[in-house]
Design a protein around this motif. Structure first.
Motif, mmCIF file in Angstrom:
data_model
loop_
_atom_site.group_PDB
_atom_site.id
_atom_site.type_symbol
_atom_site.label_atom_id
_atom_site.label_comp_id
_atom_site.label_asym_id
_atom_site.label_seq_id
_atom_site.Cartn_x
_atom_site.Cartn_y
_atom_site.Cartn_z
ATOM 1 N N LEU A 297 0.838 -1.211 0.000
ATOM 2 C CA LEU A 297 0.000 0.000 0.000
ATOM 3 C C LEU A 297 0.862 1.246 0.000
ATOM 4 O O LEU A 297 0.533 2.236 -0.665
ATOM 5 C CB LEU A 297 -0.905 0.001 1.235
ATOM 6 N N GLU A 298 1.964 1.196 0.758
ATOM 7 C CA GLU A 298 2.802 2.375 0.838
ATOM 8 C C GLU A 298 3.497 2.612 -0.500
ATOM 9 O O GLU A 298 3.569 3.736 -0.993
ATOM 10 C CB GLU A 298 3.831 2.184 1.946
ATOM 11 N N ARG A 299 3.973 1.498 -1.098
ATOM 12 C CA ARG A 299 4.733 1.634 -2.328
ATOM 13 C C ARG A 299 3.839 2.020 -3.509
ATOM 14 O O ARG A 299 4.253 2.766 -4.388
ATOM 15 C CB ARG A 299 5.426 0.308 -2.611
ATOM 16 N N TYR A 300 2.615 1.493 -3.529
ATOM 17 C CA TYR A 300 1.758 1.716 -4.694
ATOM 18 C C TYR A 300 0.499 2.515 -4.373
ATOM 19 O O TYR A 300 -0.462 2.482 -5.127
ATOM 20 C CB TYR A 300 1.392 0.375 -5.347
ATOM 21 N N GLY A 301 0.536 3.224 -3.237
ATOM 22 C CA GLY A 301 -0.621 4.038 -2.858
ATOM 23 C C GLY A 301 -0.984 5.044 -3.937
ATOM 24 O O GLY A 301 -2.160 5.286 -4.228
ATOM 25 N N GLU A 302 0.051 5.614 -4.562
ATOM 26 C CA GLU A 302 -0.164 6.624 -5.585
ATOM 27 C C GLU A 302 -0.981 6.043 -6.753
ATOM 28 O O GLU A 302 -1.924 6.662 -7.238
ATOM 29 C CB GLU A 302 1.203 7.087 -6.069
ATOM 30 N N GLN A 303 -0.596 4.819 -7.173
ATOM 31 C CA GLN A 303 -1.299 4.199 -8.303
ATOM 32 C C GLN A 303 -2.735 3.833 -7.925
ATOM 33 O O GLN A 303 -3.640 3.941 -8.746
ATOM 34 C CB GLN A 303 -0.556 2.956 -8.781
ATOM 35 N N GLY B 134 -4.557 5.505 -5.743
ATOM 36 C CA GLY B 134 -5.280 6.774 -5.742
ATOM 37 C C GLY B 134 -5.643 7.197 -7.160
ATOM 38 O O GLY B 134 -6.764 7.627 -7.440
ATOM 39 N N ARG B 135 -4.665 7.015 -8.076
ATOM 40 C CA ARG B 135 -4.895 7.400 -9.464
ATOM 41 C C ARG B 135 -6.022 6.572 -10.093
ATOM 42 O O ARG B 135 -6.877 7.099 -10.799
ATOM 43 C CB ARG B 135 -3.601 7.205 -10.242
ATOM 44 N N SER B 136 -6.023 5.269 -9.802
ATOM 45 C CA SER B 136 -7.080 4.413 -10.341
ATOM 46 C C SER B 136 -8.445 4.901 -9.880
ATOM 47 O O SER B 136 -9.394 4.944 -10.664
ATOM 48 C CB SER B 136 -6.899 2.971 -9.884
ATOM 49 N N ILE B 137 -8.529 5.257 -8.597
ATOM 50 C CA ILE B 137 -9.819 5.715 -8.067
ATOM 51 C C ILE B 137 -10.237 7.005 -8.772
ATOM 52 O O ILE B 137 -11.381 7.145 -9.209
ATOM 53 C CB ILE B 137 -9.736 5.901 -6.540
ATOM 54 N N LEU B 138 -9.288 7.947 -8.913
ATOM 55 C CA LEU B 138 -9.624 9.225 -9.551
ATOM 56 C C LEU B 138 -10.018 9.036 -11.016
ATOM 57 O O LEU B 138 -11.011 9.594 -11.477
ATOM 58 C CB LEU B 138 -8.438 10.187 -9.461
ATOM 59 N N TYR B 139 -9.238 8.238 -11.758
ATOM 60 C CA TYR B 139 -9.538 8.031 -13.175
ATOM 61 C C TYR B 139 -10.877 7.311 -13.338
ATOM 62 O O TYR B 139 -11.663 7.644 -14.226
ATOM 63 C CB TYR B 139 -8.435 7.221 -13.863
ATOM 64 N N ALA B 140 -11.114 6.306 -12.479
ATOM 65 C CA ALA B 140 -12.372 5.566 -12.587
ATOM 66 C C ALA B 140 -13.546 6.492 -12.283
ATOM 67 O O ALA B 140 -14.584 6.444 -12.950
ATOM 68 C CB ALA B 140 -12.362 4.376 -11.628
ATOM 69 N N LEU B 141 -13.341 7.369 -11.286
ATOM 70 C CA LEU B 141 -14.397 8.323 -10.928
ATOM 71 C C LEU B 141 -14.658 9.278 -12.095
ATOM 72 O O LEU B 141 -15.820 9.522 -12.477
ATOM 73 C CB LEU B 141 -13.945 9.105 -9.688
ATOM 74 N N ALA B 142 -13.585 9.807 -12.677
ATOM 75 C CA ALA B 142 -13.737 10.726 -13.805
ATOM 76 C C ALA B 142 -14.455 10.041 -14.971
ATOM 77 O O ALA B 142 -15.369 10.605 -15.579
ATOM 78 C CB ALA B 142 -12.367 11.233 -14.260
ATOM 79 N N GLY C 156 -1.329 6.006 -22.121
ATOM 80 C CA GLY C 156 -0.694 6.819 -21.080
ATOM 81 C C GLY C 156 0.812 6.783 -21.136
ATOM 82 O O GLY C 156 1.413 6.396 -22.136
ATOM 83 N N ASN C 157 1.430 7.211 -20.046
ATOM 84 C CA ASN C 157 2.880 7.115 -19.898
ATOM 85 C C ASN C 157 3.152 6.715 -18.446
ATOM 86 O O ASN C 157 2.204 6.492 -17.686
ATOM 87 C CB ASN C 157 3.528 8.446 -20.297
ATOM 88 N N PRO C 158 4.420 6.577 -18.025
ATOM 89 C CA PRO C 158 4.662 6.094 -16.658
ATOM 90 C C PRO C 158 3.994 6.933 -15.564
ATOM 91 O O PRO C 158 3.717 6.414 -14.489
ATOM 92 C CB PRO C 158 6.189 6.148 -16.553
ATOM 93 N N SER C 159 3.707 8.205 -15.837
ATOM 94 C CA SER C 159 3.110 9.013 -14.776
ATOM 95 C C SER C 159 1.585 8.877 -14.755
ATOM 96 O O SER C 159 0.919 9.541 -13.967
ATOM 97 C CB SER C 159 3.498 10.479 -14.944
ATOM 98 N N THR C 160 1.007 8.030 -15.630
ATOM 99 C CA THR C 160 -0.431 7.785 -15.554
ATOM 100 C C THR C 160 -0.706 6.322 -15.198
ATOM 101 O O THR C 160 -1.796 5.825 -15.423
ATOM 102 C CB THR C 160 -1.124 8.099 -16.899
ATOM 103 N N THR C 161 0.311 5.637 -14.639
ATOM 104 C CA THR C 161 0.172 4.220 -14.308
ATOM 105 C C THR C 161 -0.948 3.997 -13.296
ATOM 106 O O THR C 161 -1.025 4.694 -12.293
ATOM 107 C CB THR C 161 1.489 3.705 -13.709
ATOM 108 N N MET C 162 -1.804 3.037 -13.582
ATOM 109 C CA MET C 162 -2.887 2.701 -12.659
ATOM 110 C C MET C 162 -2.528 1.416 -11.915
ATOM 111 O O MET C 162 -1.549 0.741 -12.238
ATOM 112 C CB MET C 162 -4.197 2.547 -13.420
ATOM 113 N N ILE C 163 -3.359 1.069 -10.928
ATOM 114 C CA ILE C 163 -3.018 -0.089 -10.101
ATOM 115 C C ILE C 163 -3.042 -1.379 -10.928
ATOM 116 O O ILE C 163 -2.255 -2.293 -10.680
ATOM 117 C CB ILE C 163 -3.940 -0.176 -8.859
#
Lengths: 338, 284
Positions: free
Chosen positions: A63-69, A71-79, A281-288
């Motif tokens: 969770l600590e290592r991939y928390g960012e991904q 979070g991104r998945s949740i935001l992208y899925a929500l959008a 995408g690119n590496p900065s849009t990586t999802m979980i």
């Protein structure tokens, strides 16, 4: 054949169920259980894996290592869910209430994308959104956009891909629930003086439009105030033109089960998707999903990947349950109220 | 399904400018919007077809250059593509046959009999459809790794087939059940009264009547299987299906032939739909 079955009539349904349910038990239920066990493994494919409860630390570490991904998945899925809703509702409404003879043709066009390959469809968006493609090329030639501007490899491209790919999952359930509405209910509401909804429709449209666009702006890191302004204006116009009292108090409440189903049908696959992020995408849009796929299939890091999949599944179950509580009970009472 | 007259959700004796705007909105803007939505839905399909007649330089087929039909005349002209399509067809066919049989039996049990555990069965049918594909693929992979010996690991066509049957069962159950629910049981009773035993009744009365549902379920299962990428990605090992071929080629450039096959699949599917519409009309 006959005698055994006539003597044991109660057995018949179980005999019919057995082969299919055993298949699901062996290849759905048991693997899910195995995945949970695998998340407590340590070791590698070469040395073999060993199970130990001590390995619960994989969870907080993952969770600590991939928390960012996550979070991104949740935001992208929500959008993507918001966008599919905004696109699908008027479409489903038009097909259900104004479709006329073209109804079946329009429904066919809604599902037509499913007749082409999912990967090819996504790849087609790569061509459409390309740096000199049909969308950006002319805008750049006219000097309206900076030559360096790009959509590919941005969150917008990834969310567009998800939105397009899962749009039919939102449109069809909304259409079904609208189609089922007894038209006499709408007529009855109008007989009872349900008319234009002013200024209610304008206000509701502005608030909903501003809210949803603001959320999208926050997710894409656009100017949130500008997005709220745009959304509120568009919402006010649409609200004035489209939201009548009978729509607000009859049609829309009765279509909520479809909205509910559509939201889940878009949200669930979107949360686990990795194809759109990988192709657009690119590496900065990586999802979980990308992390899980790479951990499993490239790094053979089964413990971490299993833990991540398990967290994803658990998160989805929580979302579904909370959502069902929030919207489901109201839905049920609305349907029962007829 | 009777077509209802369009209900205008607006009423009122006096028309102000707001009312006139609302009426324009209602009459025209919704239709114009729907036109744009349809264009949006069709755009990628059009692009796929367009780039099947493109003549790119090198492997990157992402910019329009010139019209050619040469890839349509030689659709399998790249190594591996024919095998990939053949593998996909084989797996889709086998998984459709098995899943349709297993799913139809479950649907019969659920609609025809009252038994303990019906609720749990319904749940078990529903859950796979509500699970993200990646979770199902991943969990199957961990199981195959944990079992760790042939035939389950290494991964091959058999592991893909197992997975495809698994996710197809639920869709078959839901589709066939929808057909069974509206079934007039008096027809069966009539057959029994006329001396048919249960076996004959099933094959001569029940089965022909639910056959359209079974065919619809089989077509759905086939199309889900042939286009599945995510679960296949996790259970394929080195086996290459058509979607796996596209995935592998995506990095270095998708050959034009892939667009040809993709367009062909689309045309075949559209043909099937058109055929079913024509047959449905003739029956009516």
């Amino acid at each position: 054949m006959g005698t055994f079955l006539t003597r044991h009539r109660g057995m018949v349904p179980y005999l019919l169920l057995a082969p299919g349910l055993l298949w699901l038990a062996a290849f759905y239920v048991y693997p899910a259980f195995q995945m949970f066990i695998s998340s407590f493994w340590s070791g590698t494919l070469e040395t073999g894996f060993r199970f130990s409860l001590e390995n619960w630390r994989t969870y907080p570490a993952a969770l600590e290592r991939y928390g960012e991904q996550f979070g991104r998945s949740i935001l992208y899925a929500l959008a993507a869910t918001i966008l599919t809703f905004l696109i699908a509702y008027p479409l489903a409404y038009t097909i259900a209430f104004r479709g006329g003879r073209a109804k079946n043709l329009l429904l066919f066009l809604v599902v037509a994308p499913f007749f082409t390959s999912f990967l090819l469809r996504t790849f087609a968006w790569k061509i459409i959104l390309g740096d000199d493609g049909v969308v950006l090329g002319p805008l750049k030639d006219l000097g309206l956009l900076d030559p360096g501007f790009r959509l590919l490899a941005t969150p917008i491209a990834v969310v567009s891909g998800i939105t397009y790919n899962f749009l039919p999952f939102m449109t069809l359930p909304i259409y079904v629930s609208l189609e089922k509405i007894d038209r006499r209910l709408v007529e009855a509401a109008q007989d009872l003086y349900a008319g234009p909804w002013r200024p209610g429709g304008t206000i509701v449209g502005a608030v909903v439009g501003g809210g949803l666009f603001g959320l999208l702006g926050a997710i894409f890191a656009f100017d949130v105030l500008l997005m709220v302004g745009l959304g509120a204006t568009a919402g006010a116009v649409v609200g004035t033109g489209f939201l009548s009292e009978s729509f607000a108090r009859v049609t829309f409440p009765l279509s909520l089960p479809g909205v509910f189903a559509g939201t889940l049908l878009v949200m669930i696959p979107a949360l686990g998707d990795y194809v759109n992020a990988a192709l657009l995408g690119n590496p900065s849009t990586t999802m979980i999903g990308n992390v899980i796929q790479t951990r499993f299939l490239v790094n053979a890091d089964y413990p971490t990947a299993s833990a991540l999949s398990f967290i994803l599944m658990a998160a989805i179950l929580v979302v579904v349950t909370v959502y069902a509580r929030l919207l489901g009970t109201e839905n049920a009472s609305a349907v029962r109220g007829i | 399904m009777a077509r209802e007259a369009a209900v205008t959700e607006l009423a009122g004796p006096r028309l102000g400018w707001l009312d006139r705007f609302a009426r324009v909105f209602d009459r025209y803007l919704l239709l114009i919007y729907t036109g744009f939505a349809v264009l949006y839905l069709m755009l990628p399909i059009f692009v796929i077809a367009l780039f099947s007649v493109n003549d790119p330089i090198g492997r990157s087929n992402v910019a329009w250059r010139a019209f050619t039909l040469k890839y349509w005349l030689d659709p399998f002209g790249v190594p591996g593509l024919f095998d990939a399509v053949a593998t996909s067809l084989k797996i889709a066919f086998a998984s459709t046959v098995v899943a349709t049989a297993l799913g139809t039996l479950i649907a019969l049990a659920l609609v025809r009999y009252q038994f303990r555990g019906a609720g749990a069965t319904n749940l078990l049918i529903f859950i796979p459809m509500a699970t993200p594909e990646i979770v199902m693929g991943a969990s199957l992979l961990t199981m195959f790794v944990a079992i760790g010996r042939p035939p389950f690991f290494p991964l091959n066509e058999l592991t893909i087939l197992i997975a495809h049957i698994m996710f197809n069962i639920s869709y078959v159950v839901v589709t066939v059940r929808a057909r069974l629910v509206g079934f007039d049981r008096h027809l069966e009773e009539a057959a029994m009264d006329l001396g048919a035993n249960e076996w004959a009744t099933f094959w001569r009365v029940t089965f022909p009547l639910i056959l359209p549902g079974i065919i619809a379920a089989a077509l759905l299962a086939f199309s889900l299987s042939i286009d599945d990428f995510v679960i296949t990605n996790f259970t394929a090992g080195r086996t290459v299906t058509f979607p796996m071929y596209i995935w592998g080629a995506a990095r270095i450039g998708i050959p034009v032939q892939v667009n040809v096959i993709g367009t062909l699949i689309f045309l075949v599917a559209v043909g099937f739909v058109a055929l079913s519409v024509v047959l449905g009309r003739r029956r009516a």
